[in-house]
Design a protein around this motif. Sequence first.
Motif, PDB file in Angstrom:
ATOM      1  N   ASP A 101       0.814  -1.218   0.000  1.00 50.78           N
ATOM      2  CA  ASP A 101       0.000   0.000   0.000  1.00 50.78           C
ATOM      3  C   ASP A 101       0.847   1.267   0.000  1.00 50.78           C
ATOM      4  OD1 ASP A 101      -2.265  -1.576   0.100  1.00 50.78           O
ATOM      5  OD2 ASP A 101      -2.314  -1.593   2.287  1.00 50.78           O
ATOM      6  N   LEU A 103       3.328   4.213  -1.310  1.00 47.23           N
ATOM      7  CA  LEU A 103       3.740   4.918  -2.527  1.00 47.23           C
ATOM      8  C   LEU A 103       5.138   5.489  -2.315  1.00 47.23           C
ATOM      9  CD1 LEU A 103       0.548   6.943  -3.573  1.00 47.23           C
ATOM     10  CD2 LEU A 103       1.286   4.675  -4.327  1.00 47.23           C
ATOM     11  N   ARG A 136     -12.019  11.930 -10.412  1.00 51.30           N
ATOM     12  CA  ARG A 136     -10.676  11.926 -11.004  1.00 51.30           C
ATOM     13  C   ARG A 136     -10.358  13.210 -11.762  1.00 51.30           C
ATOM     14  NH1 ARG A 136     -10.334   6.864 -14.688  1.00 51.30           N
ATOM     15  NH2 ARG A 136     -11.407   5.953 -12.883  1.00 51.30           N
ATOM     16  N   LYS A 176      -5.703   7.471  -5.357  1.00 52.98           N
ATOM     17  CA  LYS A 176      -4.332   7.167  -4.918  1.00 52.98           C
ATOM     18  C   LYS A 176      -3.499   6.672  -6.092  1.00 52.98           C
ATOM     19  CE  LYS A 176      -1.803   4.185  -1.690  1.00 52.98           C
ATOM     20  NZ  LYS A 176      -1.938   3.207  -0.581  1.00 52.98           N
ATOM     21  N   THR A 177      -4.055   5.773  -6.884  1.00 50.12           N
ATOM     22  CA  THR A 177      -3.332   5.235  -8.035  1.00 50.12           C
ATOM     23  C   THR A 177      -3.091   6.319  -9.090  1.00 50.12           C
ATOM     24  OG1 THR A 177      -4.360   3.075  -7.656  1.00 50.12           O
ATOM     25  CG2 THR A 177      -3.351   3.444  -9.800  1.00 50.12           C
ATOM     26  N   ASP A 180      -0.316   8.808  -7.999  1.00 48.44           N
ATOM     27  CA  ASP A 180       1.025   8.228  -8.149  1.00 48.44           C
ATOM     28  C   ASP A 180       1.553   8.484  -9.563  1.00 48.44           C
ATOM     29  OD1 ASP A 180       3.275   6.519  -7.319  1.00 48.44           O
ATOM     30  OD2 ASP A 180       2.444   5.071  -8.736  1.00 48.44           O
TER      31      ASP A 180
END
Length: 220
Positions: A101, A103, A136, A176-177, A180
């Motif tokens: 989990d 980053l 998003r 979160k993805t 990144d």
Amino acid sequence: MRVKTRECAVVYRLPGYHACMSRDPVNKPGKPPADVPAGVEPDVDFRTAMSGVRPHAAPDRLEPLVRRPSTRPRSIEADEQAVLEEMMSDTLDPEDIESGDTLTYRGEGIQDSVWRRLRRGNYHIRAELDLHGFNRDAARQEVSAFLAACQNNDVRCIRIIHGKGRGSPNSGPVIKTLLDGWLRRRKDVLAFCSARPHDGGTGAVYVLLRASQTRQSSNG
């Protein structure tokens, strides 16, 4: 009067005296028995012989045990001690252990000391952005505007709260993805990593930004 008998070799009979002497006495006067060593009196018991002997007093303290020098060369022992001290000099921080989990992004040229300080949360956080409640597209616009504002104000270390994605269990942590990927493509981002537990843990990131162009021009 002298008379020979069978039991005694010679018998002397005198008034008030009677004696019998064998012809072959067992022990001659002045000589010890054959089984007694020379110089030892057979009739003296052990207690009488040891009557003048006194035991030695026990010492007040024991002498320390003298340690023998090692047969190993001192250079080998010194090398082994140096390796042991080097291994124990830097204790492992639990936050340095990455999980699925976490980053992390470390740009080229980032020194170990800088990276370690960032991961341990030792830099002062001067600004933060909370992305909870954004979709998003809105989140991407907020991140872009926030980073531009930090560059204009020469803010070097920030925190972005992206959440852990518990509200979307089927698709996982979407924001979160995406964050990144957004941060990795920006030239003004030097490094980022998941925050310490008291700063949001895996639901937030520390971001280290490049110095603003205005400041670099003034320093040049």
